[in-house]
Design an enzyme around this catalytic site. Structure first.
Site, PDB file in Angstrom:
ATOM      1  N   GLU A  85      29.232  27.990 -16.483  1.00 29.50           N
ATOM      2  CA  GLU A  85      28.882  27.775 -17.886  1.00 29.50           C
ATOM      3  C   GLU A  85      29.144  29.035 -18.715  1.00 29.50           C
ATOM      4  O   GLU A  85      28.778  30.138 -18.320  1.00 29.50           O
ATOM      5  CB  GLU A  85      27.406  27.406 -18.002  1.00 29.50           C
ATOM      6  CG  GLU A  85      26.918  27.239 -19.430  1.00 29.50           C
ATOM      7  CD  GLU A  85      25.433  27.519 -19.570  1.00 29.50           C
ATOM      8  OE1 GLU A  85      25.042  28.055 -20.614  1.00 29.50           O
ATOM      9  OE2 GLU A  85      24.680  27.228 -18.627  1.00 29.50           O
ATOM     10  N   GLU A  93      14.715  37.576 -17.966  1.00 32.65           N
ATOM     11  CA  GLU A  93      14.768  36.746 -16.764  1.00 32.65           C
ATOM     12  C   GLU A  93      15.027  37.646 -15.558  1.00 32.65           C
ATOM     13  O   GLU A  93      15.978  38.417 -15.549  1.00 32.65           O
ATOM     14  CB  GLU A  93      15.889  35.707 -16.882  1.00 32.65           C
ATOM     15  CG  GLU A  93      15.687  34.728 -18.024  1.00 32.65           C
ATOM     16  CD  GLU A  93      16.875  33.780 -18.172  1.00 32.65           C
ATOM     17  OE1 GLU A  93      17.864  33.961 -17.439  1.00 32.65           O
ATOM     18  OE2 GLU A  93      16.812  32.880 -19.021  1.00 32.65           O
ATOM     19  N   ARG A 104      30.665  36.600 -20.053  1.00 32.83           N
ATOM     20  CA  ARG A 104      31.061  35.547 -19.108  1.00 32.83           C
ATOM     21  C   ARG A 104      32.506  35.112 -19.339  1.00 32.83           C
ATOM     22  O   ARG A 104      33.238  34.835 -18.386  1.00 32.83           O
ATOM     23  CB  ARG A 104      30.126  34.341 -19.254  1.00 32.83           C
ATOM     24  CG  ARG A 104      28.743  34.588 -18.676  1.00 32.83           C
ATOM     25  CD  ARG A 104      28.331  33.515 -17.713  1.00 32.83           C
ATOM     26  NE  ARG A 104      26.965  33.755 -17.274  1.00 32.83           N
ATOM     27  CZ  ARG A 104      26.046  32.819 -17.191  1.00 32.83           C
ATOM     28  NH1 ARG A 104      26.338  31.575 -17.528  1.00 32.83           N
ATOM     29  NH2 ARG A 104      24.839  33.099 -16.759  1.00 32.83           N
ATOM     30  N   ARG A 141      26.016  36.929 -12.165  1.00 25.79           N
ATOM     31  CA  ARG A 141      26.417  36.377 -13.458  1.00 25.79           C
ATOM     32  C   ARG A 141      25.342  36.471 -14.534  1.00 25.79           C
ATOM     33  O   ARG A 141      25.480  35.890 -15.597  1.00 25.79           O
ATOM     34  CB  ARG A 141      26.867  34.926 -13.294  1.00 25.79           C
ATOM     35  CG  ARG A 141      25.799  33.954 -12.891  1.00 25.79           C
ATOM     36  CD  ARG A 141      26.370  32.602 -12.486  1.00 25.79           C
ATOM     37  NE  ARG A 141      25.438  31.526 -12.723  1.00 25.79           N
ATOM     38  CZ  ARG A 141      25.621  30.514 -13.559  1.00 25.79           C
ATOM     39  NH1 ARG A 141      26.725  30.447 -14.271  1.00 25.79           N
ATOM     40  NH2 ARG A 141      24.725  29.570 -13.708  1.00 25.79           N
ATOM     41  N   HIS A 142      24.257  37.228 -14.261  1.00 27.78           N
ATOM     42  CA  HIS A 142      23.172  37.349 -15.229  1.00 27.78           C
ATOM     43  C   HIS A 142      22.975  38.800 -15.674  1.00 27.78           C
ATOM     44  O   HIS A 142      23.048  39.723 -14.861  1.00 27.78           O
ATOM     45  CB  HIS A 142      21.861  36.827 -14.654  1.00 27.78           C
ATOM     46  CG  HIS A 142      21.785  35.334 -14.583  1.00 27.78           C
ATOM     47  ND1 HIS A 142      22.162  34.622 -13.465  1.00 27.78           N
ATOM     48  CD2 HIS A 142      21.394  34.413 -15.508  1.00 27.78           C
ATOM     49  CE1 HIS A 142      22.000  33.327 -13.691  1.00 27.78           C
ATOM     50  NE2 HIS A 142      21.535  33.174 -14.924  1.00 27.78           N
ATOM     51  N   ARG A 175      17.313  38.634 -22.690  1.00 30.00           N
ATOM     52  CA  ARG A 175      16.674  37.621 -21.851  1.00 30.00           C
ATOM     53  C   ARG A 175      15.868  38.312 -20.749  1.00 30.00           C
ATOM     54  O   ARG A 175      16.442  38.978 -19.888  1.00 30.00           O
ATOM     55  CB  ARG A 175      17.715  36.696 -21.218  1.00 30.00           C
ATOM     56  CG  ARG A 175      18.542  35.906 -22.216  1.00 30.00           C
ATOM     57  CD  ARG A 175      17.772  34.725 -22.785  1.00 30.00           C
ATOM     58  NE  ARG A 175      18.473  34.111 -23.908  1.00 30.00           N
ATOM     59  CZ  ARG A 175      19.404  33.175 -23.790  1.00 30.00           C
ATOM     60  NH1 ARG A 175      19.756  32.756 -22.585  1.00 30.00           N
ATOM     61  NH2 ARG A 175      19.970  32.651 -24.865  1.00 30.00           N
ATOM     62  N   SER A 188      26.391  27.013 -24.337  1.00 26.87           N
ATOM     63  CA  SER A 188      25.452  25.901 -24.432  1.00 26.87           C
ATOM     64  C   SER A 188      25.291  25.564 -25.906  1.00 26.87           C
ATOM     65  O   SER A 188      25.157  26.462 -26.748  1.00 26.87           O
ATOM     66  CB  SER A 188      24.098  26.298 -23.833  1.00 26.87           C
ATOM     67  OG  SER A 188      23.205  25.217 -23.875  1.00 26.87           O
TER      68      SER A 188
END
Length: 580
Positions: A499, A337, A554, A343-344, A335, A502
């Site tokens: 989360e 991002e 996670r 948490r990323h 990812r 998903s």
């Protein structure tokens, strides 16, 4: 003037020399001669001293009864004291602890002999005749005793105290019961009385990070390195630990973290295999961006461009069209991002699954299966990995993870979750996606009301989900002016209010898929190079299906109460880190 008739050259007189009596040539000064004599005497004394030391050392070596029982192995594992045919089997400390739970044999004067390899956690001399070592192997530590006797020399005792921490050694020892339990080690009812000690690989005396300092909780985010208030030991930041990750990973709690991480993946596979899922391996290199094209890494590919997959999502669905009706995958996810949060990660491990719906109008059969999957993982961690869990939680103190009973996982609609937040005074929009603080707050409310750290939020707004998400038929199309109004057949799973998964029912008809792609909040072209093969797969017919993607790191972070997801990645990748 010819060379033969040239006047004699003038003699250069050294500045340190004085004229001799009678006007003759000048020689060394008295001071220079005296200095030279002193230097000569000094050198002679040093040589004599070294010769005496060498002779003493040689004599000591000759009288060393243990000279073949210790030392450093060569790169091939050889030592003059080890016969080439000496193939003594090595044991695990865990097996030693298990075998001698009943310490009767260890109480004998000449107890059981064992040979094992270990890491030197520390070594300290009590006197010239006695030293103690703490030896480590995986999660287990044992106290070792090196005591001088008629068969073990003082030189060997001294050698044991000179071994740098983190060196690897092979130990021949007699297992005995200590007079008092050894509280500083995990194996408390036994100790190893060393008879032979060889260094397999010596560590540097000065390491950039001490393992003992890595076995402490990381400081709060942004805190500088400083001395601990209680014991003066340095507080080592996460950045320093990650820069020296191979040393950091030696900490016992880190070993436990990655034992648990492997366990989660194993439990994931176990459960789904018993439910007829087939494991797949989808490609990570793509010829064009997919899933809308945002947040992907571009790489050079034979003079052209390629892209790293954001997830195996499209390939999972394409395999459903190929009659792979239940698939699962454990693999890397990328990812792009620029999220520098606790948490990323830009690369993490995805636990993905997809399955056909036996009833195309009831996607909750997949939600129920996923709930049972997560309960299987959680209960498996409790029963199989309690030792590792307790070890990590002894450092990162967190409440025990509260689980609901089977079949009683709290499952709220998105609207119900919004109502709970509003009732608690949180200002949140009816159809807005939840922020991280809102998710955590809702998790606290669910825990208070239902007594569970694990819950499901169902029926997300259609506008905040990907284009392939099946709309909720009860609300889709009610607003002619907004094709993205209403809810969707989608769900997220949460642990401790964050989360972890998903998922959704996917669109399985090509024409409707193309329609949703064009009318989505972020429209995409069905003929886009990264999507046309995906869309074409549904033109050959496809079962109704649903699934989800879980972030492995996670789960580990939230199960153990770790403060940062990077602690659950061996060599984490984020926007600022690509090494080691």
């Amino acid at each position: 003037m010819s060379e033969n008739n040239a006047p004699p050259a003038e003699k250069v007189v050294p500045l340190t020399e004085e004229p001799k009596e009678g006007g003759g040539e000048k020689g060394p000064s008295k001071g220079a001669l005296k200095k030279a004599q002193k230097e000569k005497e000094k050198a002679e004394k040093a040589a004599a001293r070294k010769a005496a030391e060498d002779a003493q050392k040689k004599q000591a070596e000759a009288n060393d009864v243990s000279k073949n029982d210790y030392g450093e192995l060569d790169p091939f594992g050889r030592h003059p004291g080890i016969p080439s045919n000496d193939k003594v089997p090595r044991v695990k400390l865990a097996a030693v602890a298990e075998q001698f739970q009943d310490t009767t044999h260890a109480e004998e004067n000449d107890g059981p002999h064992v040979v094992f390899t270990a890491t030197v956690a520390n070594s300290r001399g009590q006197s010239a005749k006695l030293a103690f070592m703490e030896l480590e192997q995986e999660y287990n530590t044992i106290q070792a005793v090196v005591a001088a006797s008629d068969t073990l020399s003082r030189q060997m005792v001294k050698f044991s105290t000179s071994i740098p921490s983190q060196s690897r050694v092979v130990v021949h020892a007699v297992i005995k019961k200590p007079k008092e339990p050894v509280k500083s080690t995990t194996i408390q009812n036994l100790e190893a009385h060393i008879k032979k000690l060889y260094i397999v690989c010596k560590a540097d005396a000065q390491l950039p990070l001490q393992v003992a300092d890595a076995e402490r909780p990381i400081p709060v985010e942004g805190e500088e390195e400083q001395k601990g208030e209680d014991d003066g030991r340095p507080i080592v930041t996460l950045n320093t630990r990650l820069n020296n990750r191979t040393i950091d990973l030696r900490a016992r709690h880190n070993q436990a973290i990655f034992g648990i991480k492997a366990g989660v993946a194993e439990l994931f596979r176990e459960f789904l295999k018993t439910h007829a899922f087939k494991e797949i391996q989808s490609p990570a290199l793509l010829g064009a961006p997919s899933e809308g094209g945002a947040n992907v890494f571009e790489v050079s590919y034979f003079g052209g461009k390629a892209y790293l997959a954001q997830s195996p999502q499209l390939y999972k669905q394409m395999l459903i069209t190929s009659n792979f009706l239940r698939v699962m995958e454990v693999g890397p996810v990328f990812r792009a991002e620029n999220s520098n949060t606790a948490r990323h990660l830009t690369e993490f491990t995805g636990l993905d699954m997809e399955m056909e719906l036996l009833d195309e109008t009831n996607y909750h059969e997949v939600v129920s299966l996923l709930e049972n999957l997560m309960l299987y993982i959680f209960n498996g961690l409790r029963t199989r990995y309690s030792k590792e869990t307790d070890l990590v939680r002894s450092i990162y103190h967190v409440e025990d993870f509260k689980l609901p009973e089977a079949g009683k996982v709290p499952r709220l609609t998105f609207a119900e979750g919004i109502a709970m937040l509003k009732e608690d005074g949180v200002d949140v929009g009816e159809m807005d996606d939840l922020s991280t603080p809102d998710e955590k707050r809702l998790g606290a409310l669910v825990l208070k009301k239902y007594g569970s750290d694990f819950y499901v939020l169902d029926k997300y707004p259609l506008a905040v989900r990907p284009f392939y998400t099946m709309p909720d038929p009860a609300t889709y199309g009610q607003d002619a002016s907004n094709p993205n109004a209403g809810y969707s057949n989608s769900y997220d799973f949460f642990m401790r209010g964050q989360e972890i998964m998903s998922g959704a029912q996917r669109i399985h008809q090509a024409a409707f898929l193309e329609k949703r792609m064009r009318e989505h909040v972020s429209p995409v072209d069905p003929n886009n190079p990264g999507l046309k093969d995906y869309v074409s797969a549904f033109k050959a017919g496809c079962n109704a299906h649903a699934g989800g993607g879980i972030g492995l790191e996670r789960i580990v972070m939230l199960w153990l109460g770790l403060p940062n997801v990077r602690l659950a990645s061996l060599f984490p990748r984020d926007p600022t880190r690509l090494a080691p």
